[in-house]
Write an enzyme that holds these catalytic residues in place. Sequence first.
Site, PDB file in Angstrom:
ATOM      1  N   THR A  33       0.800  -1.221   0.000  1.00  0.00           N
ATOM      2  CA  THR A  33       0.000   0.000   0.000  1.00  0.00           C
ATOM      3  C   THR A  33       0.837   1.277   0.000  1.00  0.00           C
ATOM      4  O   THR A  33       1.891   1.329   0.632  1.00  0.00           O
ATOM      5  CB  THR A  33      -0.828  -0.025   1.299  1.00  0.00           C
ATOM      6  OG1 THR A  33      -1.490  -1.262   1.358  1.00  0.00           O
ATOM      7  CG2 THR A  33      -1.791   1.127   1.387  1.00  0.00           C
ATOM      8  N   ARG A  49     -11.695  -9.947  -1.668  1.00  0.00           N
ATOM      9  CA  ARG A  49     -10.989  -9.730  -0.399  1.00  0.00           C
ATOM     10  C   ARG A  49     -10.711  -8.232  -0.213  1.00  0.00           C
ATOM     11  O   ARG A  49     -10.265  -7.549  -1.128  1.00  0.00           O
ATOM     12  CB  ARG A  49      -9.694 -10.529  -0.393  1.00  0.00           C
ATOM     13  CG  ARG A  49      -8.801 -10.300   0.834  1.00  0.00           C
ATOM     14  CD  ARG A  49      -7.779  -9.226   0.591  1.00  0.00           C
ATOM     15  NE  ARG A  49      -6.820  -9.102   1.695  1.00  0.00           N
ATOM     16  CZ  ARG A  49      -6.003  -8.070   1.845  1.00  0.00           C
ATOM     17  NH1 ARG A  49      -6.021  -7.074   0.990  1.00  0.00           N
ATOM     18  NH2 ARG A  49      -5.148  -8.018   2.859  1.00  0.00           N
ATOM     19  N   ASP A  88      -6.927  -3.733   5.024  1.00  0.00           N
ATOM     20  CA  ASP A  88      -7.036  -2.676   6.028  1.00  0.00           C
ATOM     21  C   ASP A  88      -7.167  -1.271   5.430  1.00  0.00           C
ATOM     22  O   ASP A  88      -7.679  -0.359   6.082  1.00  0.00           O
ATOM     23  CB  ASP A  88      -5.779  -2.690   6.900  1.00  0.00           C
ATOM     24  CG  ASP A  88      -4.517  -2.454   6.069  1.00  0.00           C
ATOM     25  OD1 ASP A  88      -4.265  -3.262   5.136  1.00  0.00           O
ATOM     26  OD2 ASP A  88      -3.803  -1.469   6.297  1.00  0.00           O
TER      27      ASP A  88
HETATM   28  N1  GLY Z   1      -2.251  -3.279   3.332  1.00  0.00           N
HETATM   29  C1  GLY Z   1      -2.875  -3.661   2.143  1.00  0.00           C
HETATM   30  C2  GLY Z   1      -3.734  -4.821   2.228  1.00  0.00           C
HETATM   31  O1  GLY Z   1      -3.562  -5.669   3.087  1.00  0.00           O
HETATM   32  O2  GLY Z   1      -4.631  -4.928   1.430  1.00  0.00           O
END
Ligand code: GLY
Length: 287
Positions: free
Chosen positions: A153, A181, A184
């Site tokens: 990210t 899916r 976070d």
């Molecule tokens: N931090 C990015 C994700 O787990 O989608």
Amino acid sequence: MLPLIVAHGGAGDWKDERIPIGVKYVAEAARVGFRVLKKSSSVLDAAEACTLFMENCGELNAGKGARPNQDGIIELDAMIIDGSRLDFGSVAAITGIQNPISLARYIMEKTEHKFFAGPNAKRVYDEMIAQGYRREEEGGAIGPLGAAEGADTIGCIVVDSKGRIAVTSSTGGISKKRPGRIGDSPVMGSGAYANSLCGATATGYGEHIMRVVLCRMVTLYVEEGTDPMSAARKGIEMFQKKTGSEAGVIVADAGGNIGYATNAKAMPVAFIQGKLRSMTTLDCLRE
Ligand code: GLY
């Protein structure tokens, strides 16, 4: 207080030769955002511009460069937060677009809701384009480039001279994720958080970041008196202890103090405070 922007390009198992590339794009993103901050005085404009640059560069795991899911489709998650108004907009599992950060801002500013996901989020995107709120990027999202291998990210924090804070996160998610899916990054408090006192944005395995509500924890440490650098380290230590997983976080307070930490191999970070020439870039390697 001096205005500030801090951006990261994702914590992860970066190939050595790709770390300088990550640092280069994150540094340019910080420059782009800082220029916008100087011109428009809006922390949201600056945070959006910085994030758009990273989504459009094709070299980081967001927007154009995002890694695909198990079906080979790019599904994006993003969030923007206006700290002084304790407000946010989020989008998750959206396909067929390149700039979820602008949609997240549209959701925050122009709808009565906070969070849209999947095909119906695309309907909101189409409404946003039809209203001329943002111009559509040519070509929309494109296929797997592989450039984001090892990266995660992206995100940034902007603090203006009055201490107003905006925070973003944007991602293609973890590698080989199942379709649908969501991690976070679009979850307030987990992938990012901001209020009038401080803000944070995270990178790493979303399944584990959500378990400890990482960004809210790190900002809470700051609110309780811990300086942002120690708060970032304390957050990552807590995260590692409780989950055994890898993540990174950047944090800034309304006074313009920053922190960053990761327990992954690397996390490209760049920040500018006061003047464009005060740019600092870091590989932020695991300690
Ligand atoms: N931090 C990015 C994700 O787990 O989608």
